[in-house]
Design an enzyme around this catalytic site. Sequence first.
Site, short mmCIF file in Angstrom:
data_model
loop_
_atom_site.label_atom_id
_atom_site.label_comp_id
_atom_site.label_asym_id
_atom_site.label_seq_id
_atom_site.Cartn_x
_atom_site.Cartn_y
_atom_site.Cartn_z
N ASP A 103 -73.30 64.47 -76.33
CA ASP A 103 -74.01 64.12 -75.11
C ASP A 103 -72.99 64.00 -73.98
O ASP A 103 -72.17 64.91 -73.81
CB ASP A 103 -74.82 62.84 -75.35
CG ASP A 103 -75.66 62.40 -74.15
OD1 ASP A 103 -76.77 62.95 -73.98
OD2 ASP A 103 -75.20 61.53 -73.38
N HIS A 304 -81.52 65.70 -80.62
CA HIS A 304 -80.32 65.28 -79.90
C HIS A 304 -79.31 64.54 -80.76
O HIS A 304 -78.11 64.65 -80.53
CB HIS A 304 -80.75 64.38 -78.73
CG HIS A 304 -79.65 64.06 -77.78
ND1 HIS A 304 -78.98 65.02 -77.05
CD2 HIS A 304 -79.10 62.86 -77.41
CE1 HIS A 304 -78.07 64.45 -76.28
NE2 HIS A 304 -78.12 63.14 -76.48
#
Length: 327
Positions: A103, A304
Amino acid sequence: MEEFRHEFVEGPDANRLHVATLGEGPLVLMVHGWPDAWISWRPQMRAVAAAGYRAAALDVRGYGGSDAPHEISAYTMERLTRDNEAIIRALGTDGKAVLVGHDWGAPIVYATAYMRPHVVRAVIGLSSPPAPAPAKKPSEAYAELYPDKLFYQAYFTREEGVAEAEFEADLERFIRVMHFNLSGDTTLADPVEALVRPAGSTTLLDGLPEPDPFPAWLTREEIAEYADHFRSHGLRGPLNRYRAQDIDFDEMQVYKDRKIEQPAFFVGGTREPSRHMQGFDRYADPVRRYADCRGVYLIEGAGHWLQREATDELNARIVDFLKELDS
């Protein structure tokens, strides 16, 4: 968590950085993103330590056990890469490290590789590909990209304190809803809906589904643990990373043509919600800034949170890369 050692390193601004470590050997430093903490790396730390390395995972400034300066300018890419350098110099046996970023941690790792190449042996990027330098300030780009809808980054940066108030009102709900809906297990028809809310929305979380049942990789105990990581500092520091992007635009111009010269590879999930958030497939050509790309791997069905959603496959990729690097 008694197996992990906890250390504090003084950063470049006399800020205290919390780092968890495990094992002995060449340093592998893992850098988390938003909204996350060093604990997301525990499965990878165990695998990397077992392979003969010193695994380290920090709380990025603003998070958990690290200091959280108030001002937005404390969260620029220049400051964050200097934090990484300070940790590498303090913990690395040879003054270098393999960097792994997820991220926001991925862009921080990429920037460390081309801004401070003398401390970086190799790079592993997760979820967020190494994008080319932006053509305009992010605040301007948000307004053009989503003039009517609520884009999460615009929401974070538009007015200080608004997003903080929403998330801090119920930290466990914040973690539960965000982690579920950014994962491959979300029940949203399109994963990007977690990041781009409908026109007229005034909050990010309202309208997003709750996990029912919880996926195997996400437990109530873990949600409580993550929430605890945000209680001491709140969300201002983590959100300031988004607010500092306009400062980055000016400060990073000198690096806009730099490539990541170190050996590197990239891993993403096919259901990554940010994959299409800019109106195109960010994974169509994800490694334009890698000069020495050792592979691009997309994990089918993963979203994610690759460290937890696809633990075994990710661990195998990381360990294989390290062994190849040192063979």
